[in-house]
Design a protein around this motif. Structure first.
Motif, PDB file in Angstrom:
ATOM      1  N   ASN A   1       0.920  -1.325   0.242  1.00 52.57           N
ATOM      2  CA  ASN A   1       0.178  -0.252   0.201  1.00 52.57           C
ATOM      3  C   ASN A   1       1.293   1.155   0.380  1.00 52.57           C
ATOM      4  O   ASN A   1       0.772   2.370  -0.672  1.00 52.57           O
ATOM      5  N   ALA A   2       2.407   1.311   1.293  1.00 59.57           N
ATOM      6  CA  ALA A   2       3.094   2.490   0.557  1.00 59.57           C
ATOM      7  C   ALA A   2       4.012   2.923  -0.194  1.00 59.57           C
ATOM      8  O   ALA A   2       3.912   4.052  -0.784  1.00 59.57           O
ATOM      9  N   ARG A   3       4.327   1.788  -0.968  1.00 58.09           N
ATOM     10  CA  ARG A   3       5.087   2.035  -2.389  1.00 58.09           C
ATOM     11  C   ARG A   3       4.188   1.354  -3.397  1.00 58.09           C
ATOM     12  O   ARG A   3       5.277   1.642  -4.371  1.00 58.09           O
TER      13      ARG A   3
ATOM     14  N   ALA B   1      -2.458  -8.940  -7.470  1.00 58.98           N
ATOM     15  CA  ALA B   1      -2.169  -9.078  -9.494  1.00 58.98           C
ATOM     16  C   ALA B   1      -0.098  -9.257  -9.267  1.00 58.98           C
ATOM     17  O   ALA B   1       0.290  -8.341  -8.377  1.00 58.98           O
ATOM     18  N   SER B   2       0.303  -9.836  -9.965  1.00 65.06           N
ATOM     19  CA  SER B   2       1.750  -9.582 -10.047  1.00 65.06           C
ATOM     20  C   SER B   2       1.737 -10.504 -11.903  1.00 65.06           C
ATOM     21  O   SER B   2       1.619 -10.667 -12.159  1.00 65.06           O
TER      22      SER B   2
ATOM     23  N   ILE C   1       1.454  -6.573  -6.519  1.00 61.68           N
ATOM     24  CA  ILE C   1       0.365  -4.729  -7.400  1.00 61.68           C
ATOM     25  C   ILE C   1      -0.883  -5.348  -6.574  1.00 61.68           C
ATOM     26  O   ILE C   1      -0.888  -6.711  -6.653  1.00 61.68           O
ATOM     27  N   PHE C   2      -1.010  -4.313  -6.113  1.00 57.19           N
ATOM     28  CA  PHE C   2      -2.698  -4.784  -5.465  1.00 57.19           C
ATOM     29  C   PHE C   2      -3.635  -4.723  -6.782  1.00 57.19           C
ATOM     30  O   PHE C   2      -3.643  -4.379  -8.077  1.00 57.19           O
ATOM     31  N   ASN C   3      -4.074  -5.179  -7.112  1.00 56.95           N
ATOM     32  CA  ASN C   3      -5.751  -5.814  -7.811  1.00 56.95           C
ATOM     33  C   ASN C   3      -6.332  -5.207  -8.116  1.00 56.95           C
ATOM     34  O   ASN C   3      -7.362  -4.467  -7.848  1.00 56.95           O
TER      35      ASN C   3
END
Length: 109
Positions: free
Chosen positions: A19-21, A54-55, A65-67
């Motif tokens: 979430n931060a990066r 997701a990658s 990363i976030f999907n």
């Protein structure tokens, strides 16, 4: 802080780091928290299987990363932002410092 909600401290670490990066890979997250690599990889696999992450691959590295299609992404992100605000100041600064390029040789810190 949200360990009891998400199930483990490593899951909380993975979620707050991403979430931060906005993106990261397993060894980077494990090194940041001085943790073992195996539990971080396990959490990343679990979160990806659940559709939260997701990658993609870059060379031999799997970057997470976030999907963006995850239906509760906005709510999860708001919860994680609130969680990060309760961390101590030093950890907040380290989390939000997103330096990816190498430093020029001889340049002072």
């Amino acid at each position: 802080m949200i360990e009891s909600i998400v199930g483990s401290i490593n899951c909380e670490r993975v979620l707050t780091f991403l979430n931060a990066r906005e993106e990261g890979y397993a060894r980077e997250i494990a090194t940041f928290y001085n943790s073992s690599l195996a539990p971080i990889q396990k959490q990343l696999d679990k979160l990806e299987a659940g559709g939260i992450l997701a990658s993609r691959t870059a060379g031999r590295t799997r970057i997470y990363i976030f999907n963006p299609r995850y239906p509760l992404l906005a709510e999860l992100s708001a919860l994680l932002e609130k969680t990060i605000s309760f961390y101590d100041e030093e950890l907040q600064q380290r989390l939000l410092l997103n330096r990816r390029r190498p430093r020029r040789r001889g340049k002072p810190l």
